[in-house]
Design a protein around this motif. Sequence first.
Motif, PDB file in Angstrom:
ATOM      1  N   LEU A   1       0.834  -1.193   0.000  1.00  0.00           N
ATOM      2  CA  LEU A   1       0.000   0.000   0.000  1.00  0.00           C
ATOM      3  C   LEU A   1       0.877   1.255   0.000  1.00  0.00           C
ATOM      4  O   LEU A   1       1.763   1.413   0.838  1.00  0.00           O
ATOM      5  CB  LEU A   1      -0.902  -0.002   1.241  1.00  0.00           C
ATOM      6  CG  LEU A   1      -1.977   1.087   1.305  1.00  0.00           C
ATOM      7  CD1 LEU A   1      -2.958   0.933   0.154  1.00  0.00           C
ATOM      8  CD2 LEU A   1      -2.719   1.018   2.647  1.00  0.00           C
ATOM      9  N   GLY A   2       0.655   2.115  -0.981  1.00  0.00           N
ATOM     10  CA  GLY A   2       1.423   3.348  -1.109  1.00  0.00           C
ATOM     11  C   GLY A   2       2.658   3.228  -1.979  1.00  0.00           C
ATOM     12  O   GLY A   2       3.197   4.239  -2.439  1.00  0.00           O
ATOM     13  N   GLU A   3       3.123   2.002  -2.209  1.00  0.00           N
ATOM     14  CA  GLU A   3       4.329   1.811  -3.007  1.00  0.00           C
ATOM     15  C   GLU A   3       4.120   2.229  -4.456  1.00  0.00           C
ATOM     16  O   GLU A   3       5.076   2.620  -5.146  1.00  0.00           O
ATOM     17  CB  GLU A   3       4.760   0.343  -2.934  1.00  0.00           C
ATOM     18  CG  GLU A   3       6.128   0.059  -3.505  1.00  0.00           C
ATOM     19  CD  GLU A   3       6.544  -1.387  -3.339  1.00  0.00           C
ATOM     20  OE1 GLU A   3       7.618  -1.751  -3.864  1.00  0.00           O
ATOM     21  OE2 GLU A   3       5.794  -2.172  -2.699  1.00  0.00           O
ATOM     22  N   HIS A   4       2.854   2.173  -4.913  1.00  0.00           N
ATOM     23  CA  HIS A   4       2.574   2.544  -6.299  1.00  0.00           C
ATOM     24  C   HIS A   4       2.759   4.038  -6.563  1.00  0.00           C
ATOM     25  O   HIS A   4       2.816   4.462  -7.716  1.00  0.00           O
ATOM     26  CB  HIS A   4       1.156   2.120  -6.693  1.00  0.00           C
ATOM     27  CG  HIS A   4       0.068   2.722  -5.849  1.00  0.00           C
ATOM     28  ND1 HIS A   4      -0.045   2.496  -4.499  1.00  0.00           N
ATOM     29  CD2 HIS A   4      -0.963   3.540  -6.169  1.00  0.00           C
ATOM     30  CE1 HIS A   4      -1.089   3.145  -4.020  1.00  0.00           C
ATOM     31  NE2 HIS A   4      -1.659   3.796  -5.016  1.00  0.00           N
ATOM     32  N   LYS A   5       2.835   4.824  -5.504  1.00  0.00           N
ATOM     33  CA  LYS A   5       3.038   6.270  -5.663  1.00  0.00           C
ATOM     34  C   LYS A   5       4.500   6.680  -5.475  1.00  0.00           C
ATOM     35  O   LYS A   5       4.822   7.868  -5.545  1.00  0.00           O
ATOM     36  CB  LYS A   5       2.165   7.029  -4.662  1.00  0.00           C
ATOM     37  CG  LYS A   5       0.665   6.799  -4.846  1.00  0.00           C
ATOM     38  CD  LYS A   5       0.174   7.292  -6.200  1.00  0.00           C
ATOM     39  CE  LYS A   5      -1.349   7.184  -6.306  1.00  0.00           C
ATOM     40  NZ  LYS A   5      -1.847   7.626  -7.633  1.00  0.00           N
ATOM     41  N   GLN A   6       5.374   5.726  -5.247  1.00  0.00           N
ATOM     42  CA  GLN A   6       6.773   6.024  -4.997  1.00  0.00           C
ATOM     43  C   GLN A   6       7.566   6.071  -6.315  1.00  0.00           C
ATOM     44  O   GLN A   6       7.160   5.493  -7.317  1.00  0.00           O
ATOM     45  CB  GLN A   6       7.369   4.987  -4.048  1.00  0.00           C
ATOM     46  CG  GLN A   6       6.704   4.940  -2.684  1.00  0.00           C
ATOM     47  CD  GLN A   6       6.711   6.298  -1.995  1.00  0.00           C
ATOM     48  OE1 GLN A   6       7.748   6.961  -1.927  1.00  0.00           O
ATOM     49  NE2 GLN A   6       5.557   6.718  -1.485  1.00  0.00           N
ATOM     50  N   PRO A   7       8.710   6.764  -6.318  1.00  0.00           N
ATOM     51  CA  PRO A   7       9.482   6.948  -7.555  1.00  0.00           C
ATOM     52  C   PRO A   7       9.811   5.674  -8.327  1.00  0.00           C
ATOM     53  O   PRO A   7       9.702   5.692  -9.570  1.00  0.00           O
ATOM     54  CB  PRO A   7      10.751   7.666  -7.068  1.00  0.00           C
ATOM     55  CG  PRO A   7      10.288   8.445  -5.869  1.00  0.00           C
ATOM     56  CD  PRO A   7       9.277   7.558  -5.199  1.00  0.00           C
ATOM     57  N   PRO A   8      10.190   4.564  -7.686  1.00  0.00           N
ATOM     58  CA  PRO A   8      10.516   3.377  -8.501  1.00  0.00           C
ATOM     59  C   PRO A   8       9.348   2.917  -9.377  1.00  0.00           C
ATOM     60  O   PRO A   8       9.551   2.558 -10.544  1.00  0.00           O
ATOM     61  CB  PRO A   8      10.887   2.328  -7.450  1.00  0.00           C
ATOM     62  CG  PRO A   8      11.397   3.128  -6.301  1.00  0.00           C
ATOM     63  CD  PRO A   8      10.521   4.343  -6.263  1.00  0.00           C
TER      64      PRO A   8
ATOM     65  N   ALA B   1       8.440   5.420 -12.219  1.00  0.00           N
ATOM     66  CA  ALA B   1       9.313   5.307 -13.389  1.00  0.00           C
ATOM     67  C   ALA B   1       8.704   4.372 -14.430  1.00  0.00           C
ATOM     68  O   ALA B   1       8.947   4.530 -15.625  1.00  0.00           O
ATOM     69  CB  ALA B   1      10.688   4.790 -12.967  1.00  0.00           C
ATOM     70  N   ARG B   2       7.892   3.424 -13.966  1.00  0.00           N
ATOM     71  CA  ARG B   2       7.178   2.529 -14.875  1.00  0.00           C
ATOM     72  C   ARG B   2       5.836   3.117 -15.273  1.00  0.00           C
ATOM     73  O   ARG B   2       5.392   2.960 -16.416  1.00  0.00           O
ATOM     74  CB  ARG B   2       6.948   1.164 -14.199  1.00  0.00           C
ATOM     75  CG  ARG B   2       8.178   0.349 -13.914  1.00  0.00           C
ATOM     76  CD  ARG B   2       7.810  -1.007 -13.326  1.00  0.00           C
ATOM     77  NE  ARG B   2       7.233  -0.885 -11.994  1.00  0.00           N
ATOM     78  CZ  ARG B   2       7.889  -1.160 -10.871  1.00  0.00           C
ATOM     79  NH1 ARG B   2       9.156  -1.559 -10.929  1.00  0.00           N
ATOM     80  NH2 ARG B   2       7.304  -1.044  -9.704  1.00  0.00           N
ATOM     81  N   HIS B   3       5.165   3.746 -14.331  1.00  0.00           N
ATOM     82  CA  HIS B   3       3.815   4.276 -14.563  1.00  0.00           C
ATOM     83  C   HIS B   3       3.749   5.694 -14.013  1.00  0.00           C
ATOM     84  O   HIS B   3       3.693   5.892 -12.805  1.00  0.00           O
ATOM     85  CB  HIS B   3       2.781   3.385 -13.851  1.00  0.00           C
ATOM     86  CG  HIS B   3       1.387   3.583 -14.340  1.00  0.00           C
ATOM     87  ND1 HIS B   3       0.809   4.832 -14.505  1.00  0.00           N
ATOM     88  CD2 HIS B   3       0.426   2.680 -14.693  1.00  0.00           C
ATOM     89  CE1 HIS B   3      -0.433   4.687 -14.933  1.00  0.00           C
ATOM     90  NE2 HIS B   3      -0.682   3.400 -15.065  1.00  0.00           N
ATOM     91  N   PRO B   4       3.776   6.710 -14.858  1.00  0.00           N
ATOM     92  CA  PRO B   4       3.846   8.097 -14.372  1.00  0.00           C
ATOM     93  C   PRO B   4       2.666   8.516 -13.517  1.00  0.00           C
ATOM     94  O   PRO B   4       2.773   9.480 -12.749  1.00  0.00           O
ATOM     95  CB  PRO B   4       3.918   8.917 -15.659  1.00  0.00           C
ATOM     96  CG  PRO B   4       3.356   8.035 -16.724  1.00  0.00           C
ATOM     97  CD  PRO B   4       3.736   6.643 -16.332  1.00  0.00           C
ATOM     98  N   PHE B   5       1.533   7.810 -13.637  1.00  0.00           N
ATOM     99  CA  PHE B   5       0.350   8.176 -12.871  1.00  0.00           C
ATOM    100  C   PHE B   5       0.198   7.347 -11.594  1.00  0.00           C
ATOM    101  O   PHE B   5      -0.789   7.489 -10.874  1.00  0.00           O
ATOM    102  CB  PHE B   5      -0.899   8.044 -13.742  1.00  0.00           C
ATOM    103  CG  PHE B   5      -0.801   8.825 -15.026  1.00  0.00           C
ATOM    104  CD1 PHE B   5      -0.767  10.207 -15.015  1.00  0.00           C
ATOM    105  CD2 PHE B   5      -0.703   8.181 -16.241  1.00  0.00           C
ATOM    106  CE1 PHE B   5      -0.635  10.938 -16.185  1.00  0.00           C
ATOM    107  CE2 PHE B   5      -0.579   8.888 -17.425  1.00  0.00           C
ATOM    108  CZ  PHE B   5      -0.544  10.276 -17.394  1.00  0.00           C
TER     109      PHE B   5
END
Length: 236
Positions: free
Chosen positions: A48-55, A58-62
Amino acid sequence: MAIDPSFPIKITAFEWVPEFAQGQVRDLRVRWALEEVGQRYEVQYLALGEHKQPPHRARHPFGQVPTYQDNEVTLFESGSIVLHIAERFGGLLPDDRAARARAIQWMFAALNTIEPPLMDYSIVTLFEAGKPWSEPRRPAVEARIHERLGELSQRLGDRQWLDGDGFTAGDLLMVTVLRIVEGKGLVERYDNLAAYMARGIARPGFKKALADQLSGFAQTPPPEASAWMEKQQQGE
């Protein structure tokens, strides 16, 4: 599914989502496409929340899921990923040039014409159900849905699939879109659409994809889930 070392494919998915979202997260579309074309894949689960982190950005800008990586390309957006899979592997797009174009046409129709009003329904009945504007909006949302579903039903007629007897990537996306409101009495009002959706979810590839998605979710919410849910309801 374990990764195939001869052709590594990796997708991203959420480690946990609320129960109402399980079986609806859009990595299901990618999983189904990969099952239909017989390709193995590895899943990277995001906390949870990892999808908003820089790594991940880099794969998904949104900052969403799914993403897709193979030995040539990294992609985001479920529709573009399904199209890539369909073009790279056989089974989801016809060989005939005109039929292929029509199948891709239906992919765009599913995502651009049918999905938006169905997502509006989810917003007024679920995500913003407690807001003062939601219930007054509902009749207009349902009217737009029935306008589109009525048109889709008329076009489908007595066909098995959207462009005849062959299942394509257009059907795959359309069925997953219709499932957004499965059981709400909307699609079910149109007998041919209900039967069409049922044919799609009866396919072995869909069943395997859904089972794999559901089995991958953590059943115990993470400690920060309550605060995250409250922010989502507030639109943050």
